[in-house]
Motif scaffolding. Structure first.
Motif, PDB file in Angstrom:
ATOM      1  N   THR A  62       0.853  -1.181   0.000  1.00  0.00           N
ATOM      2  CA  THR A  62       0.000   0.000   0.000  1.00  0.00           C
ATOM      3  C   THR A  62       0.894   1.239   0.000  1.00  0.00           C
ATOM      4  OG1 THR A  62      -1.917   1.045   1.058  1.00  0.00           O
ATOM      5  CG2 THR A  62      -0.194   0.262   2.526  1.00  0.00           C
ATOM      6  N   ILE A  63       0.310   2.387  -0.289  1.00  0.00           N
ATOM      7  CA  ILE A  63       1.075   3.628  -0.261  1.00  0.00           C
ATOM      8  C   ILE A  63       0.510   4.502   0.848  1.00  0.00           C
ATOM      9  CG2 ILE A  63       1.792   5.680  -1.567  1.00  0.00           C
ATOM     10  CD1 ILE A  63       1.067   3.999  -4.127  1.00  0.00           C
ATOM     11  N   ALA A  64       1.379   4.908   1.771  1.00  0.00           N
ATOM     12  CA  ALA A  64       0.941   5.763   2.869  1.00  0.00           C
ATOM     13  C   ALA A  64       1.052   7.217   2.441  1.00  0.00           C
ATOM     14  CB  ALA A  64       1.798   5.506   4.113  1.00  0.00           C
ATOM     15  N   LEU A  78       6.998  11.137   2.971  1.00  0.00           N
ATOM     16  CA  LEU A  78       5.796  10.690   2.245  1.00  0.00           C
ATOM     17  C   LEU A  78       5.940  10.956   0.746  1.00  0.00           C
ATOM     18  CD1 LEU A  78       3.013  12.015   4.656  1.00  0.00           C
ATOM     19  CD2 LEU A  78       3.726   9.649   4.337  1.00  0.00           C
ATOM     20  N   PRO A  79       5.306  10.210  -0.137  1.00  0.00           N
ATOM     21  CA  PRO A  79       4.511   9.006   0.182  1.00  0.00           C
ATOM     22  C   PRO A  79       5.419   7.806   0.462  1.00  0.00           C
ATOM     23  CG  PRO A  79       4.548   9.388  -2.187  1.00  0.00           C
ATOM     24  CD  PRO A  79       5.336  10.504  -1.572  1.00  0.00           C
ATOM     25  N   ILE A  80       5.045   6.994   1.430  1.00  0.00           N
ATOM     26  CA  ILE A  80       5.862   5.844   1.825  1.00  0.00           C
ATOM     27  C   ILE A  80       5.203   4.558   1.315  1.00  0.00           C
ATOM     28  CG2 ILE A  80       6.696   4.509   3.809  1.00  0.00           C
ATOM     29  CD1 ILE A  80       6.699   7.234   5.369  1.00  0.00           C
ATOM     30  N   VAL A  81       6.005   3.718   0.663  1.00  0.00           N
ATOM     31  CA  VAL A  81       5.478   2.430   0.193  1.00  0.00           C
ATOM     32  C   VAL A  81       5.665   1.396   1.301  1.00  0.00           C
ATOM     33  CG1 VAL A  81       5.634   0.606  -1.532  1.00  0.00           C
ATOM     34  CG2 VAL A  81       6.072   2.982  -2.191  1.00  0.00           C
ATOM     35  N   VAL A 112       5.263  -0.522  -8.020  1.00  0.00           N
ATOM     36  CA  VAL A 112       5.297  -1.747  -7.201  1.00  0.00           C
ATOM     37  C   VAL A 112       4.389  -2.805  -7.816  1.00  0.00           C
ATOM     38  CG1 VAL A 112       5.055  -2.681  -4.875  1.00  0.00           C
ATOM     39  CG2 VAL A 112       5.617  -0.257  -5.180  1.00  0.00           C
ATOM     40  N   GLU A 113       4.845  -4.055  -7.755  1.00  0.00           N
ATOM     41  CA  GLU A 113       4.060  -5.160  -8.319  1.00  0.00           C
ATOM     42  C   GLU A 113       3.947  -6.302  -7.318  1.00  0.00           C
ATOM     43  OE1 GLU A 113       5.854  -6.416 -12.019  1.00  0.00           O
ATOM     44  OE2 GLU A 113       5.998  -4.321 -12.678  1.00  0.00           O
ATOM     45  N   PHE A 114       2.818  -6.968  -7.344  1.00  0.00           N
ATOM     46  CA  PHE A 114       2.672  -8.170  -6.522  1.00  0.00           C
ATOM     47  C   PHE A 114       3.717  -9.189  -6.975  1.00  0.00           C
ATOM     48  CE2 PHE A 114      -1.681  -6.397  -6.606  1.00  0.00           C
ATOM     49  CZ  PHE A 114      -1.819  -6.160  -5.253  1.00  0.00           C
ATOM     50  N   GLU A 161      -3.766   1.694 -14.598  1.00  0.00           N
ATOM     51  CA  GLU A 161      -3.781   1.614 -13.137  1.00  0.00           C
ATOM     52  C   GLU A 161      -2.570   2.336 -12.538  1.00  0.00           C
ATOM     53  OE1 GLU A 161      -5.827   1.063 -11.001  1.00  0.00           O
ATOM     54  OE2 GLU A 161      -4.855   0.402  -9.159  1.00  0.00           O
ATOM     55  N   LYS A 162      -1.409   2.156 -13.162  1.00  0.00           N
ATOM     56  CA  LYS A 162      -0.211   2.843 -12.670  1.00  0.00           C
ATOM     57  C   LYS A 162      -0.373   4.359 -12.783  1.00  0.00           C
ATOM     58  CE  LYS A 162       3.444  -0.547 -13.435  1.00  0.00           C
ATOM     59  NZ  LYS A 162       4.860  -0.610 -13.771  1.00  0.00           N
ATOM     60  N   GLU A 163      -0.965   4.792 -13.910  1.00  0.00           N
ATOM     61  CA  GLU A 163      -1.195   6.237 -14.089  1.00  0.00           C
ATOM     62  C   GLU A 163      -2.142   6.776 -13.036  1.00  0.00           C
ATOM     63  OE1 GLU A 163      -2.258   6.787 -18.201  1.00  0.00           O
ATOM     64  OE2 GLU A 163      -0.183   6.291 -18.768  1.00  0.00           O
ATOM     65  N   ARG A 164      -3.150   5.982 -12.700  1.00  0.00           N
ATOM     66  CA  ARG A 164      -4.113   6.377 -11.674  1.00  0.00           C
ATOM     67  C   ARG A 164      -3.397   6.576 -10.327  1.00  0.00           C
ATOM     68  NH1 ARG A 164      -7.643   4.373  -7.778  1.00  0.00           N
ATOM     69  NH2 ARG A 164      -6.462   2.438  -7.721  1.00  0.00           N
ATOM     70  N   ILE A 165      -2.507   5.645  -9.993  1.00  0.00           N
ATOM     71  CA  ILE A 165      -1.763   5.739  -8.725  1.00  0.00           C
ATOM     72  C   ILE A 165      -0.845   6.966  -8.755  1.00  0.00           C
ATOM     73  CG2 ILE A 165      -0.107   4.597  -7.198  1.00  0.00           C
ATOM     74  CD1 ILE A 165      -1.242   1.894  -8.266  1.00  0.00           C
ATOM     75  N   GLN A 166      -0.192   7.184  -9.897  1.00  0.00           N
ATOM     76  CA  GLN A 166       0.706   8.336 -10.046  1.00  0.00           C
ATOM     77  C   GLN A 166      -0.047   9.650  -9.777  1.00  0.00           C
ATOM     78  OE1 GLN A 166       2.550   8.604 -13.908  1.00  0.00           O
ATOM     79  NE2 GLN A 166       4.279   9.794 -13.133  1.00  0.00           N
ATOM     80  N   GLN A 167      -1.259   9.740 -10.335  1.00  0.00           N
ATOM     81  CA  GLN A 167      -2.065  10.954 -10.124  1.00  0.00           C
ATOM     82  C   GLN A 167      -2.463  11.117  -8.659  1.00  0.00           C
ATOM     83  OE1 GLN A 167      -5.267  10.580 -12.957  1.00  0.00           O
ATOM     84  NE2 GLN A 167      -3.822  10.727 -14.665  1.00  0.00           N
TER      85      GLN A 167
END
Ligand SMILES: [Zn+2]
Length: 221
Positions: A122-124, A135-138, A163-165, A202-208
């Motif tokens: 998760t990203i804090a 921050l942001p902390i992975v 980050v990837e599973f 999805e990565k772009e969404r997280i980046q935003q």
């Protein structure tokens, strides 16, 4: 009807070991009431470690039979436990096997590799005062070696959206003189040669989502 049986009362705890190696790293004149490890002690036989934690008041954490794990951190090593019956391994450690067929079999210590893989993450975007500027902390739950359970820690050296599973990780320790025998003595980093996969929606969404966090952190003094 039955004979009186005199039962010898079982001693509840083992005798306390003698602690000769004591270290104190409480900073002088610190009024901070947050959480801080301020010292530890290790028994003569090296088997038992207690830690002193200041969190508004002073606590002693007695690691007992799990001590080897925390002592190992001081030496830059990860120790796990293994069931001699079924072979399951754990970090964080278990002193007895939980598999029903093993009947709480006592486990044995095994040195773990300094490699892991991401189980989940998760990203804090918010934190305690002391880590706001980072921050942001992975945060990842990662499986070390062939452990059956995952351990939580920070993942550094990566853009949060990459980050990837299941991605391979290496365990990086702080310099020896900075270690206190706590899990914060180490963090995870992507394994050498690992490359992030191409950008996705999805990565772009997280980046935003994390962009405002980076902007806000820049405003902190
Ligand atoms: Zn077992």
């Amino acid at each position: 009807m039955s004979e009186a049986v005199v039962m010898k009362k079982k001693k509840k705890f083992a005798d306390e070991p003698n602690f000769t190696e004591k270290k104190s790293y409480r900073p002088e004149g610190v009024k901070e009431t947050g959480l801080a490890f301020v010292g530890h002690e290790i028994s003569d036989d090296g088997e038992v470690m207690n830690q002193f934690l200041h969190y508004d008041q002073l606590y002693t954490i007695r690691h007992g039979r799990n001590s080897k794990f925390f002592k190992g951190l001081l030496d830059g090593e990860i120790w796990g436990t293994k069931c001699p019956k079924c072979g399951d391994t754990w970090v964080p450690v278990r002193t007895n096997c939980w598999n029903l067929d093993c009947n709480l079999q006592e486990t044995e210590w095994v040195k773990m590799p300094l490699t892991a893989k991401v189980h989940t993450w998760t990203i804090a975007g918010w934190s305690g005062k002391s880590s706001l500027k980072r921050l942001p902390i992975v945060l990842v739950y990662a499986v070390i070696g062939d452990s059956k359970v995952a351990i939580a820690n920070e993942l550094h050296g990566i853009e949060p959206w990459n980050v990837e599973f299941g991605m391979p990780l290496k365990i990086m320790f702080k310099p020896k003189e900075e270690r206190v025998g706590a899990v914060t003595d180490f963090h995870f980093e992507p394994a050498d040669r690992w490359e992030p996969s191409p950008m996705t929606e999805e990565k772009e969404r997280i980046q935003q989502l994390v962009e405002p966090v980076y902007k806000w952190v820049k405003t902190l003094k």
